[in-house]
Design an enzyme around this catalytic site. Structure first.
Site, PDB file in Angstrom:
ATOM      1  N   LYS A  66       0.940  -1.279   0.174  1.00  0.00           N
ATOM      2  CA  LYS A  66      -0.121   0.079   0.053  1.00  0.00           C
ATOM      3  C   LYS A  66       0.769   1.405   0.154  1.00  0.00           C
ATOM      4  CE  LYS A  66      -4.032   1.722   0.493  1.00  0.00           C
ATOM      5  NZ  LYS A  66      -3.702   2.828  -0.995  1.00  0.00           N
ATOM      6  N   LYS A 102       5.183   1.908  -2.933  1.00  0.00           N
ATOM      7  CA  LYS A 102       5.164   3.489  -3.314  1.00  0.00           C
ATOM      8  C   LYS A 102       5.462   3.310  -4.803  1.00  0.00           C
ATOM      9  CE  LYS A 102       4.607   7.307  -1.301  1.00  0.00           C
ATOM     10  NZ  LYS A 102       3.928   7.608  -0.002  1.00  0.00           N
ATOM     11  N   SER A 358      -7.757   4.939   3.986  1.00  0.00           N
ATOM     12  CA  SER A 358      -7.518   4.344   2.798  1.00  0.00           C
ATOM     13  C   SER A 358      -7.824   2.888   2.866  1.00  0.00           C
ATOM     14  CB  SER A 358      -5.959   4.558   2.060  1.00  0.00           C
ATOM     15  OG  SER A 358      -5.831   5.785   1.729  1.00  0.00           O
TER      16      SER A 358
END
Ligand code: NAD
Length: 424
Positions: A66, A102, A358
Site C-alpha cells: 500500500k 510506493k 485508505s
C-alpha cells in the site's frame, strides 16, 4: 545521504538495538520487488514524450502493498524505495493488514495539460496493471497526484481487467468509490494522537497553544481538530508563498481561525497574505513558526524542516512535537529532542490516519457498502488510539524514545508475519 540511505540507516540502527537476526535484517533493508518502466505519452502538439514510471513493493508479509504515487520532477528509484519502506512501518504500526509500497513518475504535473495528465495516468496503469490489484498492491494519491487522477487510473485498470475493480486504488473521489472522511483523516489523526499524548503527560489540552508548519491538507485539518477536539489554541501557521517563492508565518496571539484561513488558501496551500493582514494576522518570516512560545509544535509541511541549525530556536516551553509531515525532523535535531526530553509523536504513527482511512476505503469497496463520515472517523479514532497505546507501552516498558518504540512495534509485527508465513 539520499532518502533511501537514510531509511536504511534508520532501520539498521534500530535493528542493531533490538538484536534483529542479521538474515532477517538483510531481507527488510531492501524492497521485495521493484518496477521501472517507460510511459510514452502523446502530447497535445502531436509529439510523443517518454516518461519514466516506478513502483516499489517493499514488503507484503502483512497484506497487499500500500502506498501513494508521486508525480514530482526529482523522483528517483531511491526516493520511492525509501517511501515504500516507511509505508511498511506505517501500516504495521497502525495495525492494518497491508504492506508497504510506493510509486511515481519523474514529472512536474503543473507543466501538463489535463489531457496529457490523463494519458500519463492511464499509461502508468497500462505498464503495471498486471503487478497491482486489490489483493496485490493498492496505490493512492501522494505529492502531485489527485483524486481525479485516481479515478482515471481505476477506470483504466477496470478496462484492462474487464471488471469493475474500485479497490485497486484508494483516494478516489467520493461517489466514485472514495470514502467519506478521507480528506480530514490525516489531520484529525494527528489530533487524536496528541490527545492521547496529553492524557499521558497530564496536560490539560484546553490550556495549550500550538504552532503549525504548513497549511495544506494535513495542517488545515490538524488546526481545525486542535480547537474542535482538544479545545486548545493554534496561534501560528506557516505556508509557502508560490508568488514570492518563500514561506511566511501567520500569527495571531488570540488564536487563528482555521476555517477563515482555509477560505483564503489556494489548492497548493498558499495563504493570501494581504487578506490575512486585513483580518489582523501578523505576517512574519517563514521560520518564525518554530520559535513561537507554545506547548506543541506540529510540523506538517515537508521533510527535513527541524534541523541541527534550527532546533536551537525552539522555545523551552515546547513539550510535544507531533510530526504531521513525513520526516520533518533530521536525525541530528532528533537527538536534541531526546536530550531535552521533548515528547515526540513520530511521523509514521502521527500521520497514519490517512492510510488507515485508505484501508477503510478498500474495505468499503470490497463490501460495496459505504459508511457515514461519523462511522469512518470513529473507527479511525479507535484504530489510531490503539496504535498510540501500543507504542507508548513499549516506550514506557523498555524505557525507549517514542520513535524507537514505534520502530520496535512495527518491525516486530512485520517479522512475526514473515515467520507465520514460513519466510524465515
Ligand atoms: P499539501 O501539499 O496539501 O500541503 C503542504 C503545505 O506545506 C502547503 O501549505 C505548503 O504551502 C506548505 N509548505 C511547503 N513548503 C513549505 C515550507 N518550506 N515552509 C512552510 N510551509 C511549506 O501536502 P499535505 O498532503 O498536507 O502533506 C504534508 C506532509 O504530510 C507531507 O510530508 C506528506 O508526505 C505528509 N503526509 C500527508 C498525508 C495526507 O493524507 N495528505 C498522509 C501522511 C503524510
Amino acid at each position: 545521504m539520499n532518502a533511501f540511505e537514510i531509511a536504511q540507516a534508520q532501520f539498521d540502527d534500530i535493528a542493531a538495538k533490538i538484536h534483529l537476526d542479521p538474515a532477517v535484517a538483510s531481507v527488510l533493508r531492501w524492497p521485495v520487488r521493484e518496477f521501472r518502466f517507460q510511459i510514452p505519452v502523446r502530447m497535445d502538439d502531436g509529439s510523443i514524450r517518454v516518461f519514466f514510471g516506478y513502483r516499489v513493493q517493499h514488503n507484503d508479509a502483512r497484506g497487499p502493498n500500500k502506498g501513494g504515487i508521486r508525480f514530482h520532477p526529482s523522483e528517483t528509484l531511491d526516493t520511492i524505495r525509501a517511501l515504500a519502506m516507511w509505508m511498511t512501518w506505517k501500516c504495521a504500526v497502525a495495525d492494518i493488514p497491508l504492506g508497504g509500497g510506493k510509486g511515481g513518475v519523474a514529472v512536474d504535473p503543473a507543466t501538463l495539460s489535463t489531457g496529457e495528465k490523463e494519458r500519463l495516468c492511464r499509461g502508468w496503469i497500462d505498464q503495471i496493471w498486471k503487478n497491482i490489484g486489490p489483493r496485490l498492491d493498492v496505490p493512492a494519491p501522494d505529492v502531485g497526484t489527485t483524486p481525479q487522477m485516481m479515478g482515471w487510473m481505476m477506470d483504466e485498470y477496470t478496462k484492462m481487467t474487464g471488471a469493475y475493480n474500485p479497490g485497486v486504488i484508494t483516494g478516489k473521489p467520493v461517489g466514485a468509490g472514495g470514502s467519506l472522511g478521507r480528506t480530514e483523516a490525516t489531520g484529525f489523526g494527528v489530533i487524536y494522537t496528541l490527545r492521547e499524548a496529553m492524557k499521558h503527560l497530564g496536560i490539560d489540552p484546553t490550556k495549550t497553544t500550538a504552532s503549525v508548519q504548513g497549511f495544506g491538507n494535513v495542517a488545515q485539518y490538524a488546526c481545525i481538530g486542535y480547537s474542535k477536539f482538544l479545545g486548545g489554541t493554534v496561534v501560528a501557521v506557516s505556508s509557502w508563498d508560490r508568488l514570492d517563492n518563500t514561506s511566511y508565518t501567520f500569527y495571531k496571539k488570540s488564536g487563528i481561525d482555521a476555517v477563515f484561513l482555509q477560505s483564503i488558501t489556494d489548492i497548493y496551500g498558499s495563504i493570501d497574505k494581504e487578506k490575512a493582514k486585513s483580518a489582523g494576522y501578523s505576517v512574519e518570516p517563514g521560520e518564525a513558526w518554530l520559535a513561537k512560545e507554545v506547548d506543541v509544535l506540529i510540523p506538517s509541511a515537508i521533510e527535513a524542516q527541524i534541523t541541527a541549525e534550527s532546533v536551537g530556536s525552539i522555545s523551552t516551553k515546547v513539550k510535544i512535537v507531533a510530526e504531521g509531515a513525513n520526516g520533518p525532523t533530521t536525525p541530528d535535531a532528533d537527538k536534541v529532542f531526546k536530550e531535552r526530553n521533548v515528547f515526540v509523536i513520530p511521523d509514521f504513527l502521527c500521520n497514519s490516519g490517512g492510510v488507515t482511512v485508505s484501508y477503510f476505503e478498500g474495505v468499503q469497496n470490497d463490501m460495496n457498502f459505504y459508511w457515514s463520515r461519523d462511522e469512518v472517523l470513529s473507527r479511525l479514532d479507535d484504530k489510531i488510539t490503539e496504535a498510540f497505546k501500543a507504542v507508548l507501552d513499549v516506550a514506557e516498558g523498555q524505557k525507549v524514545y517514542m520513535r524507537d518504540a514505534a520502530y520496535i512495534v512495527a518491525i516486530d509485527r512485520v517479522v512475526r508475519a514473515m515467520q507465520f508465513r514460513g519466510w524465515l
